[in-house]
Enzyme design. Structure first.
Site, PDB file in Angstrom:
ATOM      1  N   GLU A 175      36.527  20.300  -6.482  1.00  0.00           N
ATOM      2  CA  GLU A 175      37.017  19.644  -5.373  1.00  0.00           C
ATOM      3  C   GLU A 175      35.510  17.778  -5.592  1.00  0.00           C
ATOM      4  O   GLU A 175      34.731  18.182  -5.514  1.00  0.00           O
ATOM      5  CB  GLU A 175      36.092  19.662  -4.097  1.00  0.00           C
ATOM      6  CG  GLU A 175      36.686  18.545  -3.067  1.00  0.00           C
ATOM      7  CD  GLU A 175      36.022  19.779  -1.173  1.00  0.00           C
ATOM      8  OE1 GLU A 175      34.704  20.224  -1.138  1.00  0.00           O
ATOM      9  OE2 GLU A 175      37.025  19.385  -0.522  1.00  0.00           O
TER      10      GLU A 175
ATOM     11  N   LYS B 101      43.910  19.477   1.485  1.00  0.00           N
ATOM     12  CA  LYS B 101      43.098  19.656   2.409  1.00  0.00           C
ATOM     13  C   LYS B 101      43.621  20.064   3.746  1.00  0.00           C
ATOM     14  O   LYS B 101      43.920  19.012   4.993  1.00  0.00           O
ATOM     15  CB  LYS B 101      42.023  19.542   2.446  1.00  0.00           C
ATOM     16  CG  LYS B 101      40.751  20.461   2.816  1.00  0.00           C
ATOM     17  CD  LYS B 101      39.084  19.229   2.785  1.00  0.00           C
ATOM     18  CE  LYS B 101      38.401  20.376   2.940  1.00  0.00           C
ATOM     19  NZ  LYS B 101      36.888  20.089   2.806  1.00  0.00           N
TER      20      LYS B 101
ATOM     21  N   CYS C  41      38.430  24.271  -0.874  1.00  0.00           N
ATOM     22  CA  CYS C  41      37.310  24.163  -0.170  1.00  0.00           C
ATOM     23  C   CYS C  41      37.132  24.791   1.688  1.00  0.00           C
ATOM     24  O   CYS C  41      37.230  26.376   1.566  1.00  0.00           O
ATOM     25  CB  CYS C  41      36.297  23.428   0.364  1.00  0.00           C
ATOM     26  SG  CYS C  41      34.420  23.736  -0.197  1.00  0.00           S
TER      27      CYS C  41
HETATM   28  N1  LIG Z   1      33.256  21.177   1.983  1.00  0.00           N
HETATM   29  C1  LIG Z   1      33.542  22.030   2.547  1.00  0.00           C
HETATM   30  O1  LIG Z   1      35.090  21.589   2.671  1.00  0.00           O
HETATM   31  C2  LIG Z   1      33.072  22.502   3.260  1.00  0.00           C
HETATM   32  C3  LIG Z   1      31.723  23.421   3.449  1.00  0.00           C
HETATM   33  O2  LIG Z   1      30.899  22.697   2.863  1.00  0.00           O
HETATM   34  C4  LIG Z   1      31.685  25.148   4.266  1.00  0.00           C
HETATM   35  O3  LIG Z   1      32.366  25.387   5.104  1.00  0.00           O
HETATM   36  O4  LIG Z   1      30.724  25.204   4.571  1.00  0.00           O
END
Ligand SMILES: NC(=O)CC(=O)C(=O)O
Length: 320
Positions: A66, A138, A179
């Site tokens: 990401e 996302k 994520c």
């Molecule tokens: N960074 C993200 O999108 C998610 C995350 O860090 C988490 O769910 O914990």
């Protein structure tokens, strides 16, 4: 006709879910846990070197993390945002995929939508000829506030995506999320029930949520759906404001960790074999034992469209 109430009290009438086929062939998956800096050009060059290295080591599908071209932080997104497919990063990724002759899940980049000026956190996927075959924005924005831990509000700057993504590759269909999307089990369940053999998540958990949930969520999504799950993080940069958890991991359909690493830069590899999914589903047949007479099949509410996009069926949209 039996009423819904009558049906509930006749236990001999189970409506078992239909068994879904698994189509695919074995391949080698590589996750590049990239060291990301504030220098976009440097990040793109470095990503290229690592994708070529993974390909030399036999990888067929390569994944970047990401926000691989930008530090992870809402203050950076507007400056690093690019349009897709015209932007520098999209072009660089397309040539990486072609030169490495791999499918490339190009991590994510901040995407600026020309028409609206909105910014998204977007994954682009390329085939080995360098053609862009899918984009995933996302869907679930990372808005959390853990006292004494971390506060992060992606929605201050980002807009959320509005489709799910299933990518057709010559090795089988693969679902994609980014994520925080991994925390929403419906996405992986829909992908599995629509025939995906794996879910791939570029992701950047942090040193608060990483130790609590990073591996647990991957193993949960894998064992619930008897599919492969892979999550690819940036390497940790102690000098950055956001400390990524690292620990990129590939999990098998039995919830077993196939490959993982610590927080520094690394490439991890695993052989993915769709036959393993078939075996797990045969040995523990939860896949075909679901009771869609008792609860709904979430996968039935969506339909597949172009470019790997999967969206709510029109009649469901009208119901909302
Ligand atoms: N960074 C993200 O999108 C998610 C995350 O860090 C988490 O769910 O914990």
């Amino acid at each position: 006709m039996l009423s819904a109430i009558t049906k509930r009290f006749i236990p001999s009438l189970p409506v078992l879910s239909r068994s879904m086929s698994v189509a695919g062939s074995p391949f080698k998956l590589a996750l590049v846990q990239l060291a990301v800096t504030a220098d976009k050009e440097k990040n793109l060059k470095h990503a290229r070197a690592k994708v070529l290295e993974a390909s030399k080591n036999g990888a067929n599908i390569v994944v970047l993390p990401e926000c691989f071209n930008s530090p992870y932080g809402t203050n950076f997104f507007p400056d690093y945002a690019e349009t897709i497919p015209e932007g520098t990063s999209t072009k660089a990724l397309a040539s990486m995929a072609k030169d490495a002759n791999v499918y490339l899940f190009g991590g994510s980049i901040p995407e600026k939508e020309e028409a609206t000026g909105k910014i998204f956190n977007t994954l682009t996927v390329y085939d080995p000829s360098g053609s862009l075959i899918a984009t995933h924005r996302k869907v679930h924005l990372f808005d959390i506030d853990i006292p004494g831990g971390i506060r992060f509000q992606e929605s201050d700057i980002l807009s959320a995506g509005s489709w799910l993504t299933h990518v057709d590759t010559s090795y089988g269909k693969i679902g994609a999320g980014i994520c925080y999307d991994i925390r929403f089990p419906e996405m992986a369940m829909i992908a599995a029930r629509k025939g995906c053999i794996a879910m791939i998540y570029p992701g950047a958990f942090n040193t608060t949520t990483g130790p609590m949930h990073w591996e647990l969520l991957q193993r949960a999504r894998a064992v619930d759906n008897q599919m492969y799950v892979a999550a690819c993080s940036p390497a940790r940069d102690e000098s950055a404001a956001y400390h990524a958890w690292g620990h990129s991991t590939i999990v098998g359909p039995n919830g077993d960790v196939k490959a993982t690493c610590e927080e520094s830069e690394a490439i991890i590899y695993a052989e993915i074999d769709p036959q393993d999914i078939i075996n797990r589903r045969k040995h523990i047949p939860i896949y075909s034992q679901r009771r869609f007479d008792v609860y709904e099949d979430v996968a039935e509410s969506v339909e597949e469209g172009n470019n790997g996009h999967v969206s709510l069926k029109q009649d469901k949209v009208n119901e909302l």
